[in-house]
Design a protein around this motif. Sequence first.
Motif, PDB file in Angstrom:
ATOM      1  N   THR A  98      29.802  32.285  29.896  1.00 15.87           N
ATOM      2  CA  THR A  98      29.693  31.004  30.612  1.00 15.87           C
ATOM      3  C   THR A  98      28.616  31.102  31.697  1.00 15.87           C
ATOM      4  O   THR A  98      27.795  30.194  31.851  1.00 15.87           O
ATOM      5  CB  THR A  98      31.053  30.627  31.231  1.00 15.87           C
ATOM      6  N   THR A  99      28.607  32.205  32.413  1.00 14.66           N
ATOM      7  CA  THR A  99      27.597  32.418  33.452  1.00 14.66           C
ATOM      8  C   THR A  99      26.197  32.469  32.840  1.00 14.66           C
ATOM      9  O   THR A  99      25.257  31.872  33.377  1.00 14.66           O
ATOM     10  CB  THR A  99      27.891  33.720  34.222  1.00 14.66           C
ATOM     11  N   LEU A 100      26.058  33.167  31.734  1.00 15.01           N
ATOM     12  CA  LEU A 100      24.760  33.230  31.055  1.00 15.01           C
ATOM     13  C   LEU A 100      24.310  31.833  30.621  1.00 15.01           C
ATOM     14  O   LEU A 100      23.130  31.489  30.727  1.00 15.01           O
ATOM     15  CB  LEU A 100      24.828  34.165  29.848  1.00 15.01           C
ATOM     16  N   THR A 101      25.229  31.029  30.143  1.00 13.43           N
ATOM     17  CA  THR A 101      24.882  29.665  29.717  1.00 13.43           C
ATOM     18  C   THR A 101      24.408  28.839  30.903  1.00 13.43           C
ATOM     19  O   THR A 101      23.434  28.086  30.797  1.00 13.43           O
ATOM     20  CB  THR A 101      26.083  28.998  29.022  1.00 13.43           C
ATOM     21  N   ILE A 102      25.075  28.976  32.040  1.00 14.24           N
ATOM     22  CA  ILE A 102      24.648  28.261  33.249  1.00 14.24           C
ATOM     23  C   ILE A 102      23.238  28.711  33.647  1.00 14.24           C
ATOM     24  O   ILE A 102      22.390  27.885  34.020  1.00 14.24           O
ATOM     25  CB  ILE A 102      25.646  28.479  34.404  1.00 14.24           C
ATOM     26  N   LEU A 103      22.972  30.008  33.541  1.00 17.35           N
ATOM     27  CA  LEU A 103      21.632  30.508  33.863  1.00 17.35           C
ATOM     28  C   LEU A 103      20.588  29.964  32.900  1.00 17.35           C
ATOM     29  O   LEU A 103      19.464  29.638  33.302  1.00 17.35           O
ATOM     30  CB  LEU A 103      21.621  32.039  33.862  1.00 17.35           C
ATOM     31  N   VAL A 104      20.941  29.849  31.613  1.00 13.69           N
ATOM     32  CA  VAL A 104      20.014  29.291  30.623  1.00 13.69           C
ATOM     33  C   VAL A 104      19.734  27.817  30.953  1.00 13.69           C
ATOM     34  O   VAL A 104      18.578  27.371  30.891  1.00 13.69           O
ATOM     35  CB  VAL A 104      20.575  29.444  29.190  1.00 13.69           C
ATOM     36  N   ILE A 105      20.763  27.070  31.307  1.00 15.65           N
ATOM     37  CA  ILE A 105      20.581  25.656  31.681  1.00 15.65           C
ATOM     38  C   ILE A 105      19.648  25.557  32.885  1.00 15.65           C
ATOM     39  O   ILE A 105      18.706  24.756  32.901  1.00 15.65           O
ATOM     40  CB  ILE A 105      21.939  24.981  31.969  1.00 15.65           C
ATOM     41  N   ALA A 106      19.897  26.388  33.893  1.00 12.48           N
ATOM     42  CA  ALA A 106      19.054  26.378  35.092  1.00 12.48           C
ATOM     43  C   ALA A 106      17.616  26.760  34.746  1.00 12.48           C
ATOM     44  O   ALA A 106      16.664  26.149  35.237  1.00 12.48           O
ATOM     45  CB  ALA A 106      19.623  27.329  36.140  1.00 12.48           C
ATOM     46  N   PHE A 107      17.460  27.757  33.882  1.00 15.72           N
ATOM     47  CA  PHE A 107      16.116  28.178  33.473  1.00 15.72           C
ATOM     48  C   PHE A 107      15.366  27.038  32.798  1.00 15.72           C
ATOM     49  O   PHE A 107      14.219  26.738  33.142  1.00 15.72           O
ATOM     50  CB  PHE A 107      16.200  29.385  32.531  1.00 15.72           C
ATOM     51  N   PHE A 108      16.004  26.380  31.830  1.00 17.33           N
ATOM     52  CA  PHE A 108      15.342  25.273  31.133  1.00 17.33           C
ATOM     53  C   PHE A 108      15.003  24.139  32.097  1.00 17.33           C
ATOM     54  O   PHE A 108      13.941  23.527  31.997  1.00 17.33           O
ATOM     55  CB  PHE A 108      16.207  24.747  29.982  1.00 17.33           C
ATOM     56  N   ALA A 109      15.908  23.846  33.021  1.00 15.26           N
ATOM     57  CA  ALA A 109      15.661  22.755  33.973  1.00 15.26           C
ATOM     58  C   ALA A 109      14.476  23.084  34.872  1.00 15.26           C
ATOM     59  O   ALA A 109      13.563  22.268  35.031  1.00 15.26           O
ATOM     60  CB  ALA A 109      16.919  22.492  34.807  1.00 15.26           C
ATOM     61  N   VAL A 110      14.463  24.269  35.448  1.00 17.10           N
ATOM     62  CA  VAL A 110      13.363  24.664  36.338  1.00 17.10           C
ATOM     63  C   VAL A 110      12.050  24.750  35.560  1.00 17.10           C
ATOM     64  O   VAL A 110      11.010  24.262  36.020  1.00 17.10           O
ATOM     65  CB  VAL A 110      13.683  26.003  37.045  1.00 17.10           C
ATOM     66  N   GLU A 111      12.089  25.338  34.376  1.00 18.51           N
ATOM     67  CA  GLU A 111      10.887  25.436  33.552  1.00 18.51           C
ATOM     68  C   GLU A 111      10.339  24.047  33.239  1.00 18.51           C
ATOM     69  O   GLU A 111       9.132  23.802  33.330  1.00 18.51           O
ATOM     70  CB  GLU A 111      11.193  26.185  32.257  1.00 18.51           C
ATOM     71  N   GLY A 112      11.211  23.128  32.853  1.00 12.44           N
ATOM     72  CA  GLY A 112      10.782  21.777  32.530  1.00 12.44           C
ATOM     73  C   GLY A 112      10.140  21.074  33.711  1.00 12.44           C
ATOM     74  O   GLY A 112       9.085  20.440  33.580  1.00 12.44           O
ATOM     75  N   ILE A 113      10.756  21.200  34.881  1.00 11.90           N
ATOM     76  CA  ILE A 113      10.210  20.565  36.083  1.00 11.90           C
ATOM     77  C   ILE A 113       8.844  21.159  36.428  1.00 11.90           C
ATOM     78  O   ILE A 113       7.883  20.438  36.698  1.00 11.90           O
ATOM     79  CB  ILE A 113      11.197  20.696  37.262  1.00 11.90           C
ATOM     80  N   VAL A 114       8.749  22.475  36.402  1.00 12.50           N
ATOM     81  CA  VAL A 114       7.479  23.136  36.724  1.00 12.50           C
ATOM     82  C   VAL A 114       6.389  22.717  35.745  1.00 12.50           C
ATOM     83  O   VAL A 114       5.257  22.409  36.138  1.00 12.50           O
ATOM     84  CB  VAL A 114       7.647  24.673  36.751  1.00 12.50           C
ATOM     85  N   GLN A 115       6.718  22.666  34.464  1.00 10.95           N
ATOM     86  CA  GLN A 115       5.707  22.280  33.481  1.00 10.95           C
ATOM     87  C   GLN A 115       5.290  20.823  33.640  1.00 10.95           C
ATOM     88  O   GLN A 115       4.112  20.497  33.476  1.00 10.95           O
ATOM     89  CB  GLN A 115       6.220  22.551  32.065  1.00 10.95           C
ATOM     90  N   LEU A 116       6.216  19.954  33.941  1.00  8.18           N
ATOM     91  CA  LEU A 116       5.855  18.553  34.167  1.00  8.18           C
ATOM     92  C   LEU A 116       4.967  18.398  35.405  1.00  8.18           C
ATOM     93  O   LEU A 116       3.974  17.655  35.384  1.00  8.18           O
ATOM     94  CB  LEU A 116       7.104  17.685  34.293  1.00  8.18           C
ATOM     95  N   VAL A 117       5.311  19.092  36.483  1.00  3.56           N
ATOM     96  CA  VAL A 117       4.482  19.045  37.692  1.00  3.56           C
ATOM     97  C   VAL A 117       3.096  19.606  37.376  1.00  3.56           C
ATOM     98  O   VAL A 117       2.067  19.038  37.787  1.00  3.56           O
ATOM     99  CB  VAL A 117       5.148  19.816  38.856  1.00  3.56           C
ATOM    100  N   TRP A 118       3.063  20.687  36.634  1.00  5.44           N
ATOM    101  CA  TRP A 118       1.798  21.306  36.250  1.00  5.44           C
ATOM    102  C   TRP A 118       0.968  20.335  35.406  1.00  5.44           C
ATOM    103  O   TRP A 118      -0.240  20.209  35.587  1.00  5.44           O
ATOM    104  CB  TRP A 118       2.099  22.576  35.475  1.00  5.44           C
ATOM    105  N   ALA A 119       1.610  19.632  34.495  1.00  2.00           N
ATOM    106  CA  ALA A 119       0.901  18.667  33.641  1.00  2.00           C
ATOM    107  C   ALA A 119       0.359  17.500  34.465  1.00  2.00           C
ATOM    108  O   ALA A 119      -0.753  17.032  34.245  1.00  2.00           O
ATOM    109  CB  ALA A 119       1.827  18.157  32.540  1.00  2.00           C
ATOM    110  N   VAL A 120       1.152  17.022  35.432  1.00  2.00           N
ATOM    111  CA  VAL A 120       0.743  15.878  36.253  1.00  2.00           C
ATOM    112  C   VAL A 120      -0.408  16.252  37.188  1.00  2.00           C
ATOM    113  O   VAL A 120      -1.300  15.440  37.444  1.00  2.00           O
ATOM    114  CB  VAL A 120       1.951  15.321  37.052  1.00  2.00           C
ATOM    115  N   THR A 121      -0.406  17.486  37.689  1.00  2.00           N
ATOM    116  CA  THR A 121      -1.472  17.908  38.604  1.00  2.00           C
ATOM    117  C   THR A 121      -2.778  18.176  37.871  1.00  2.00           C
ATOM    118  O   THR A 121      -3.797  18.410  38.508  1.00  2.00           O
ATOM    119  CB  THR A 121      -1.061  19.161  39.400  1.00  2.00           C
ATOM    120  N   GLY A 122      -2.752  18.164  36.544  1.00  2.00           N
ATOM    121  CA  GLY A 122      -3.982  18.302  35.777  1.00  2.00           C
ATOM    122  C   GLY A 122      -4.378  19.712  35.427  1.00  2.00           C
ATOM    123  O   GLY A 122      -5.427  19.929  34.839  1.00  2.00           O
TER     124      GLY A 122
END
Length: 191
Positions: A98-122
Motif C-alpha cells: 500500500t505504501t509503495l502504491t502511494i509512492l507510485v501515485i505521488a511519483f506520477f503526479a509530481v512527474e506529470g506536473i513537472v513535465q507540464l510546467v516544462w512543456a509550458v515554459t518551452g
Amino acid sequence: MATESTTNESMQAQLQQGGIVGGVLLALLGLLALFTPFITGLALSILLGAALVVGALIHVAAAFSAGSARGVLWQVVLGIVYGVVGISILANPILGLTTLTILVIAFFAVEGIVQLVWAVTGAGSPLWLGTSGVISLLLAGMLLVGFPATALWAVGVLFGVDLLVTGITMALHGRSERETTVSETTAEAAG
C-alpha cells in the motif's frame, strides 16, 4: 593477430547472445509479473523490507567507525529508523505494498506536473513533454481513484511492464548488434 581478432569476435558474439537470452528471460519474467501482479507486488514489498533491515544493520555497523559521538548517534538513529520500517513491512507486506502504491501515485503526479510546467515554459519538445505529463497525471488519478484496491495490482503491473519492455529492448538490441557484426564480418571477408 588473427587469433586475437577471432577471440574478440567470439567474445563479442557470446556477449550478444547473452544479451538476447537475458532479454528474453527478462521479458518472460515481465509477463509472469503481469499475470501475477499481487504476488509480484508482495514479493517487491518483502524485498524492500529485507533491504531496509540489511540497511539498518549496515548503519549500526557504521556507527562503530563513525569517528565522533555525533556520527555514532546519527548512524544509530538511521539504523533504528531503517530497522523499524523494514520490520514493519516484513511483518505486514500488504501495508508495504500500500505504501509503495502511494509512492507510485505521488511519483506520477509530481512527474506529470513537472513535465507540464516544462512543456509550458518551452524547454524541450512541448508536445511530447505535455503529452507525457498528461499521461502521468492520468495514471496518478486512475490509481488514486481506485485506491486502496489499486494497491493489490498496480506495483506488480508496473514492474511487469518495465521488465517486459526492458527485456524486449535488450533482446532486440542484442539481435541488432549480432546482425551488424555479421554484416561487418561478411564485408571484411569480401574486401
